[in-house]
Design a protein around this motif. Structure first.
Motif, PDB file in Angstrom:
ATOM      1  N   THR A   1       0.832  -1.189   0.000  1.00 18.07           N
ATOM      2  CA  THR A   1       0.000   0.000   0.000  1.00 18.07           C
ATOM      3  C   THR A   1       0.871   1.246   0.000  1.00 18.07           C
ATOM      4  OG1 THR A   1      -1.898   1.067   1.054  1.00 18.07           O
ATOM      5  CG2 THR A   1      -0.167   0.249   2.499  1.00 18.07           C
ATOM      6  N   GLN A   2       0.266   2.347  -0.371  1.00 17.12           N
ATOM      7  CA  GLN A   2       0.974   3.621  -0.348  1.00 17.12           C
ATOM      8  C   GLN A   2       0.799   4.281   1.011  1.00 17.12           C
ATOM      9  OE1 GLN A   2       2.847   4.973  -2.875  1.00 17.12           O
ATOM     10  NE2 GLN A   2       2.531   3.042  -3.976  1.00 17.12           N
ATOM     11  N   MET A   3       1.812   4.969   1.449  1.00 18.92           N
ATOM     12  CA  MET A   3       1.753   5.702   2.705  1.00 18.92           C
ATOM     13  C   MET A   3       0.530   6.628   2.729  1.00 18.92           C
ATOM     14  SD  MET A   3       4.865   7.938   4.302  1.00 18.92           S
ATOM     15  CE  MET A   3       4.929   8.981   2.878  1.00 18.92           C
TER      16      MET A   3
ATOM     17  N   SER B   1       5.099  -1.090   8.149  1.00 22.19           N
ATOM     18  CA  SER B   1       5.501  -2.272   7.382  1.00 22.19           C
ATOM     19  C   SER B   1       5.944  -3.362   8.343  1.00 22.19           C
ATOM     20  CB  SER B   1       6.649  -1.928   6.434  1.00 22.19           C
ATOM     21  OG  SER B   1       6.233  -1.000   5.465  1.00 22.19           O
TER      22      SER B   1
ATOM     23  N   GLN C   1      -2.549   5.590   2.992  1.00 22.48           N
ATOM     24  CA  GLN C   1      -3.740   4.821   2.644  1.00 22.48           C
ATOM     25  C   GLN C   1      -4.223   4.000   3.839  1.00 22.48           C
ATOM     26  OE1 GLN C   1      -5.413   4.896  -0.520  1.00 22.48           O
ATOM     27  NE2 GLN C   1      -4.121   6.732  -0.507  1.00 22.48           N
TER      28      GLN C   1
ATOM     29  N   VAL D   1       4.448  -0.898   3.282  1.00 22.54           N
ATOM     30  CA  VAL D   1       3.986   0.473   3.035  1.00 22.54           C
ATOM     31  C   VAL D   1       5.087   1.222   2.289  1.00 22.54           C
ATOM     32  CG1 VAL D   1       3.139   2.608   4.062  1.00 22.54           C
ATOM     33  CG2 VAL D   1       2.627   0.404   5.153  1.00 22.54           C
ATOM     34  N   LEU D   2       4.720   1.742   1.123  1.00 22.21           N
ATOM     35  CA  LEU D   2       5.701   2.444   0.280  1.00 22.21           C
ATOM     36  C   LEU D   2       5.533   3.957   0.363  1.00 22.21           C
ATOM     37  CD1 LEU D   2       5.478   0.149  -2.869  1.00 22.21           C
ATOM     38  CD2 LEU D   2       7.127   0.037  -0.984  1.00 22.21           C
TER      39      LEU D   2
ATOM     40  N   LEU E   1       5.267   4.448   6.891  1.00 23.25           N
ATOM     41  CA  LEU E   1       6.320   3.525   6.471  1.00 23.25           C
ATOM     42  C   LEU E   1       6.647   2.516   7.564  1.00 23.25           C
ATOM     43  CD1 LEU E   1       8.793   6.008   4.718  1.00 23.25           C
ATOM     44  CD2 LEU E   1       7.097   4.522   3.631  1.00 23.25           C
TER      45      LEU E   1
END
Lengths: 114, 115
Positions: free
Chosen positions: B13-15, B87, B17, B114-115, B84
Protein backbone atom coordinates in the motif's frame (compact mmCIF):
# COMPACT_ATOMS: atom_id res chain seq x y z
CA UNK A 1 9.57 -4.57 32.49
CA UNK A 2 9.14 -8.10 31.31
CA UNK A 3 11.43 -9.21 28.50
CA UNK A 4 12.58 -12.31 26.69
CA UNK A 5 16.02 -12.85 25.22
CA UNK A 6 16.96 -15.49 22.71
CA UNK A 7 20.72 -15.12 22.40
CA UNK A 8 21.10 -17.19 19.23
CA UNK A 9 19.78 -15.69 16.04
CA UNK A 10 20.65 -18.67 13.87
CA UNK A 11 21.72 -22.22 14.71
CA UNK A 12 22.69 -25.04 12.39
CA UNK A 13 22.48 -28.61 13.62
CA UNK A 14 23.20 -31.87 11.84
CA UNK A 15 20.29 -34.19 11.37
CA UNK A 16 20.21 -36.67 14.24
CA UNK A 17 22.18 -34.42 16.56
CA UNK A 18 20.77 -32.97 19.75
CA UNK A 19 19.43 -29.44 19.95
CA UNK A 20 19.22 -26.81 22.64
CA UNK A 21 17.73 -23.38 22.01
CA UNK A 22 18.29 -20.83 24.71
CA UNK A 23 15.73 -18.50 26.24
CA UNK A 24 16.17 -16.11 29.15
CA UNK A 25 13.38 -14.07 30.63
CA UNK A 26 13.03 -11.13 32.93
CA UNK A 27 9.93 -11.24 35.09
CA UNK A 28 9.30 -10.51 38.74
CA UNK A 29 6.85 -13.24 39.61
CA UNK A 30 6.49 -16.85 38.51
CA UNK A 31 6.34 -16.63 34.75
CA UNK A 32 4.08 -18.33 32.30
CA UNK A 33 6.47 -19.47 29.56
CA UNK A 34 5.88 -20.70 26.05
CA UNK A 35 7.77 -21.99 23.04
CA UNK A 36 6.27 -21.50 19.60
CA UNK A 37 7.55 -22.70 16.22
CA UNK A 38 6.92 -21.12 12.85
CA UNK A 39 7.52 -23.02 9.63
CA UNK A 40 7.61 -21.08 6.36
CA UNK A 41 4.14 -19.95 5.35
CA UNK A 42 2.62 -21.23 8.58
CA UNK A 43 1.35 -19.58 11.71
CA UNK A 44 3.04 -19.78 15.08
CA UNK A 45 2.38 -23.21 16.57
CA UNK A 46 2.62 -23.87 20.30
CA UNK A 47 5.24 -26.49 21.16
CA UNK A 48 4.90 -26.43 24.93
CA UNK A 49 4.15 -24.22 27.90
CA UNK A 50 5.06 -23.96 31.56
CA UNK A 51 2.96 -22.55 34.37
CA UNK A 52 3.93 -24.39 37.53
CA UNK A 53 4.86 -27.77 38.91
CA UNK A 54 7.38 -30.04 37.25
CA UNK A 55 10.11 -27.88 35.79
CA UNK A 56 10.67 -30.26 32.86
CA UNK A 57 7.88 -29.84 30.37
CA UNK A 58 7.16 -32.18 27.47
CA UNK A 59 5.76 -30.83 24.25
CA UNK A 60 4.79 -31.90 20.79
CA UNK A 61 7.15 -33.22 18.13
CA UNK A 62 9.56 -34.65 20.73
CA UNK A 63 10.52 -31.29 22.24
CA UNK A 64 10.99 -30.58 25.91
CA UNK A 65 11.96 -27.53 27.91
CA UNK A 66 13.31 -27.01 31.39
CA UNK A 67 12.42 -24.09 33.60
CA UNK A 68 15.32 -22.97 35.78
CA UNK A 69 14.31 -20.17 38.09
CA UNK A 70 17.84 -19.60 39.37
CA UNK A 71 19.03 -18.93 35.83
CA UNK A 72 15.83 -17.26 34.59
CA UNK A 73 15.94 -19.68 31.69
CA UNK A 74 13.55 -21.85 29.75
CA UNK A 75 15.69 -23.68 27.20
CA UNK A 76 14.17 -25.86 24.53
CA UNK A 77 15.71 -29.25 23.79
CA UNK A 78 15.33 -32.15 21.44
CA UNK A 79 17.50 -35.28 21.60
CA UNK A 80 17.58 -35.96 17.86
CA UNK A 81 16.76 -33.33 15.26
CA UNK A 82 14.93 -34.15 12.03
CA UNK A 83 15.18 -32.16 8.81
CA UNK A 84 11.54 -31.16 9.25
CA UNK A 85 12.46 -29.30 12.44
CA UNK A 86 14.05 -26.53 10.40
CA UNK A 87 11.98 -23.47 11.30
CA UNK A 88 11.97 -20.37 13.44
CA UNK A 89 11.49 -20.84 17.17
CA UNK A 90 10.08 -18.22 19.51
CA UNK A 91 10.17 -18.13 23.27
CA UNK A 92 7.45 -16.07 24.96
CA UNK A 93 6.32 -15.03 28.42
CA UNK A 94 2.86 -13.98 29.50
CA UNK A 95 2.68 -10.45 30.86
CA UNK A 96 0.54 -11.40 33.83
CA UNK A 97 -1.62 -14.25 34.93
CA UNK A 98 -4.91 -12.57 34.23
CA UNK A 99 -3.86 -10.90 31.05
CA UNK A 100 -3.57 -12.03 27.51
CA UNK A 101 -0.55 -10.33 26.00
CA UNK A 102 2.47 -12.45 25.21
CA UNK A 103 5.97 -10.99 25.09
CA UNK A 104 8.14 -12.72 22.54
CA UNK A 105 11.84 -13.06 22.00
CA UNK A 106 13.35 -12.24 18.62
CA UNK A 107 13.37 -15.86 17.59
CA UNK A 108 16.03 -18.39 16.65
CA UNK A 109 16.21 -19.77 13.14
CA UNK A 110 17.14 -23.44 13.08
CA UNK A 111 18.75 -24.95 10.02
CA UNK A 112 19.28 -28.70 9.78
CA UNK A 113 22.14 -30.05 7.72
CA UNK A 114 22.30 -33.56 6.32
CA UNK B 1 -7.62 -29.50 12.75
CA UNK B 2 -9.19 -26.05 12.98
CA UNK B 3 -6.87 -23.17 12.24
CA UNK B 4 -6.76 -19.41 12.13
CA UNK B 5 -6.70 -18.00 8.62
CA UNK B 6 -5.63 -14.56 7.44
CA UNK B 7 -6.12 -12.63 4.24
CA UNK B 8 -4.38 -11.34 2.28
CA UNK B 9 -1.05 -13.08 2.72
CA UNK B 10 0.72 -10.03 1.32
CA UNK B 11 -0.39 -6.44 0.89
CA UNK B 12 1.39 -3.47 -0.60
CA UNK B 13 0.00 0.00 0.00
CA UNK B 14 0.97 3.62 -0.35
CA UNK B 15 1.75 5.70 2.71
CA UNK B 16 -1.37 7.45 3.98
CA UNK B 17 -3.74 4.82 2.64
CA UNK B 18 -6.09 2.79 4.80
CA UNK B 19 -5.65 -0.96 5.00
CA UNK B 20 -7.82 -3.66 6.49
CA UNK B 21 -6.29 -6.95 7.47
CA UNK B 22 -8.67 -9.83 7.87
CA UNK B 23 -8.66 -12.85 10.09
CA UNK B 24 -10.99 -15.77 10.62
CA UNK B 25 -10.40 -17.12 14.14
CA UNK B 26 -11.15 -20.68 15.19
CA UNK B 27 -14.92 -20.95 15.27
CA UNK B 28 -15.59 -21.62 18.97
CA UNK B 29 -12.91 -19.25 20.26
CA UNK B 30 -13.94 -16.16 22.15
CA UNK B 31 -10.75 -14.13 22.48
CA UNK B 32 -8.92 -12.57 19.58
CA UNK B 33 -5.56 -10.89 19.25
CA UNK B 34 -3.34 -9.01 16.86
CA UNK B 35 0.44 -9.05 17.00
CA UNK B 36 3.00 -7.66 14.61
CA UNK B 37 6.62 -8.37 13.77
CA UNK B 38 8.73 -5.72 12.10
CA UNK B 39 11.47 -7.35 10.06
CA UNK B 40 14.35 -8.39 12.29
CA UNK B 41 12.52 -7.46 15.47
CA UNK B 42 10.40 -9.20 18.06
CA UNK B 43 6.81 -10.24 17.72
CA UNK B 44 4.89 -7.49 19.55
CA UNK B 45 1.44 -7.58 21.10
CA UNK B 46 -0.99 -5.02 19.71
CA UNK B 47 -4.45 -5.73 21.09
CA UNK B 48 -6.79 -8.33 22.50
CA UNK B 49 -10.55 -8.36 21.95
CA UNK B 50 -13.45 -10.05 23.67
CA UNK B 51 -17.19 -9.63 23.59
CA UNK B 52 -16.92 -6.83 21.03
CA UNK B 53 -14.60 -4.81 23.20
CA UNK B 54 -10.88 -4.27 23.47
CA UNK B 55 -9.57 -6.13 26.53
CA UNK B 56 -5.99 -4.97 26.43
CA UNK B 57 -3.89 -2.90 24.12
CA UNK B 58 -0.25 -1.97 23.92
CA UNK B 59 1.19 1.49 23.50
CA UNK B 60 1.73 0.64 19.84
CA UNK B 61 -2.01 0.42 19.33
CA UNK B 62 -2.70 4.13 18.94
CA UNK B 63 -5.59 5.99 17.35
CA UNK B 64 -4.63 4.98 13.83
CA UNK B 65 -5.46 1.36 14.65
CA UNK B 66 -8.87 -0.14 15.21
CA UNK B 67 -10.29 -3.63 15.47
CA UNK B 68 -13.70 -4.98 14.70
CA UNK B 69 -15.66 -8.17 14.60
CA UNK B 70 -18.04 -7.25 11.79
CA UNK B 71 -19.81 -10.60 11.74
CA UNK B 72 -19.72 -13.97 13.45
CA UNK B 73 -16.57 -15.16 11.77
CA UNK B 74 -14.25 -12.31 10.82
CA UNK B 75 -11.93 -10.22 12.96
CA UNK B 76 -10.28 -7.23 11.33
CA UNK B 77 -7.46 -4.83 11.99
CA UNK B 78 -7.72 -1.45 10.32
CA UNK B 79 -4.87 0.97 9.95
CA UNK B 80 -6.35 4.32 9.00
CA UNK B 81 -3.41 6.17 7.53
CA UNK B 82 -0.47 3.91 7.02
CA UNK B 83 3.09 4.99 7.72
CA UNK B 84 6.32 3.53 6.47
CA UNK B 85 7.00 2.12 9.92
CA UNK B 86 3.78 0.10 9.79
CA UNK B 87 5.50 -2.27 7.38
CA UNK B 88 5.54 -5.58 9.23
CA UNK B 89 4.11 -9.07 9.43
CA UNK B 90 0.76 -8.95 11.24
CA UNK B 91 -0.39 -12.05 13.08
CA UNK B 92 -3.90 -12.76 14.22
CA UNK B 93 -4.51 -15.21 17.06
CA UNK B 94 -7.46 -16.62 18.96
CA UNK B 95 -8.01 -18.53 22.16
CA UNK B 96 -10.91 -20.33 23.74
CA UNK B 97 -10.64 -18.57 27.07
CA UNK B 98 -8.83 -15.74 28.75
CA UNK B 99 -5.78 -15.92 30.92
CA UNK B 100 -2.14 -16.56 30.41
CA UNK B 101 -2.59 -20.32 30.58
CA UNK B 102 -4.81 -20.35 27.52
CA UNK B 103 -3.14 -21.37 24.30
CA UNK B 104 -3.25 -18.72 21.62
CA UNK B 105 -3.55 -20.15 18.11
CA UNK B 106 -1.86 -18.04 15.48
CA UNK B 107 -2.58 -17.51 11.82
CA UNK B 108 0.11 -17.49 9.11
CA UNK B 109 0.31 -13.72 9.04
CA UNK B 110 -0.20 -10.89 6.56
CA UNK B 111 2.94 -9.20 5.33
CA UNK B 112 2.23 -5.50 4.92
CA UNK B 113 4.55 -3.27 2.95
CA UNK B 114 3.99 0.47 3.03
CA UNK B 115 5.70 2.44 0.28
Amino acid sequence: AQSVTQPDIHITVSEGASLELRCNYSYGATPYLFWYVQSPGQGLQLLLKYFSGDTLVQGIKGFEAEFKRSQSSFNLRKPSVHWSDAAEYFCAVAVNQAGTALIFGKGTTLSVSS
Amino acid sequence: EPEVTQTPSHQVTQMGQEVILRCVPISNHLYFYWYRQILGQKVEFLVSFYNNEISEKSEIFDDQFSVERPDGSNFTLKIRSTKLEDSAMYFCASSLGQGSWETQYFGPGTRLLVL
